[in-house]
Design an enzyme around this catalytic site. Sequence first.
Site, PDB file in Angstrom:
ATOM      1  N   TYR A 139       0.852  -1.178   0.000  1.00 35.78           N
ATOM      2  CA  TYR A 139       0.000   0.000   0.000  1.00 35.78           C
ATOM      3  C   TYR A 139       0.897   1.241   0.000  1.00 35.78           C
ATOM      4  O   TYR A 139       1.413   1.649   1.036  1.00 35.78           O
ATOM      5  CB  TYR A 139      -0.902  -0.032   1.232  1.00 35.78           C
ATOM      6  CG  TYR A 139      -1.970   1.039   1.304  1.00 35.78           C
ATOM      7  CD1 TYR A 139      -2.136   1.995   0.300  1.00 35.78           C
ATOM      8  CD2 TYR A 139      -2.845   1.084   2.380  1.00 35.78           C
ATOM      9  CE1 TYR A 139      -3.111   2.955   0.371  1.00 35.78           C
ATOM     10  CE2 TYR A 139      -3.830   2.049   2.473  1.00 35.78           C
ATOM     11  CZ  TYR A 139      -3.960   2.982   1.474  1.00 35.78           C
ATOM     12  OH  TYR A 139      -4.938   3.941   1.549  1.00 35.78           O
ATOM     13  N   LYS A 169      -0.901  -1.039  -4.344  1.00 34.05           N
ATOM     14  CA  LYS A 169      -2.023  -0.109  -4.274  1.00 34.05           C
ATOM     15  C   LYS A 169      -1.400   1.278  -4.289  1.00 34.05           C
ATOM     16  O   LYS A 169      -0.801   1.719  -3.313  1.00 34.05           O
ATOM     17  CB  LYS A 169      -2.847  -0.333  -3.004  1.00 34.05           C
ATOM     18  CG  LYS A 169      -4.046   0.598  -2.869  1.00 34.05           C
ATOM     19  CD  LYS A 169      -4.796   0.325  -1.568  1.00 34.05           C
ATOM     20  CE  LYS A 169      -6.091   1.101  -1.464  1.00 34.05           C
ATOM     21  NZ  LYS A 169      -5.913   2.547  -1.270  1.00 34.05           N
TER      22      LYS A 169
END
Length: 302
Positions: A139, A169
């Site tokens: 992330y 992400k």
Amino acid sequence: MSIENLSGLIAATFTPMDDRGALNLDMIPMIVDQLISEGVSGLYVCGGTGEGVSLTSDERKQTAEAYLRAANSRIPVVVHVGQDSLLSARDLAQHAADIEADGISAITPTYFKPTSTSTLLDSLSIITEGAPDLPFIYYHFPVKSGVEIDLPAFIELAHGKLPSLFAIKFTDPKLHDLQSGLATSDIKIFYGIDEMLLGGLAAGASGAIGSTYNFAAPLYMKLIKAWQQGDLTEAKRLQELSVKMVRAFAPFGGIEGQKAMMGMVGLSCGQTRLPLNRLTQQQTDDLEDNLCKIGFFDWARS
């Protein structure tokens, strides 16, 4: 369920709570059924949208279990396990593997920050030790984490240090960085800024992980279809509606405003936990008025 071919919209889900701030897991089956009916292709649980860092480890485990049960193998569920304690994150990763989640994800520790790409990968490796066989999504969210990375260097080093890395992400407006990462690898990148989805798709993102897909998935499904069909004019029009929507709720707080919107579309998720703000009834009414003025309830969900 394999996530090898995961694409499209992945909803970063909310964690439903009652008026006292306790978990309200009974709402989760209704939320999941609605998301699946609207074409969402995956769920991303206990991330920022899900207030994961504000939950206890036990609450995070309960929430992940509830989403896995509700999904019932119909769509993949990725569990975000990141937190400042790498050992606690590793425990959450092991739990995700034990309940047969389809993947795990983690943001970097945010108080003591990794100071090099190598240190970042060493830190993430500790987390993935808890679930070595699950695909891992890093992330990347520098506004929140304070950690910038050279994406190609990160991906290259990850081949040796983080073998379970499956995707990133990418919640960052620097689309040239996204493109540089894709140019040097076949790794998947899921874009994380909903109001810039069209730009992310144009840069080569495999899909998107975001919060507004919880209550406006039909809008974005039409946007993706227009992009795929080469109708850029329509895709830009739909993206502009997304921008208007975000501008309407942003003054009320990102998560706070969106959690209130879930109630407006019949999927009550309660209030947010401190240190996020709790909206007053007047603020909620003002938010709904803003949304009505831009026609949100006419075009976002149909």
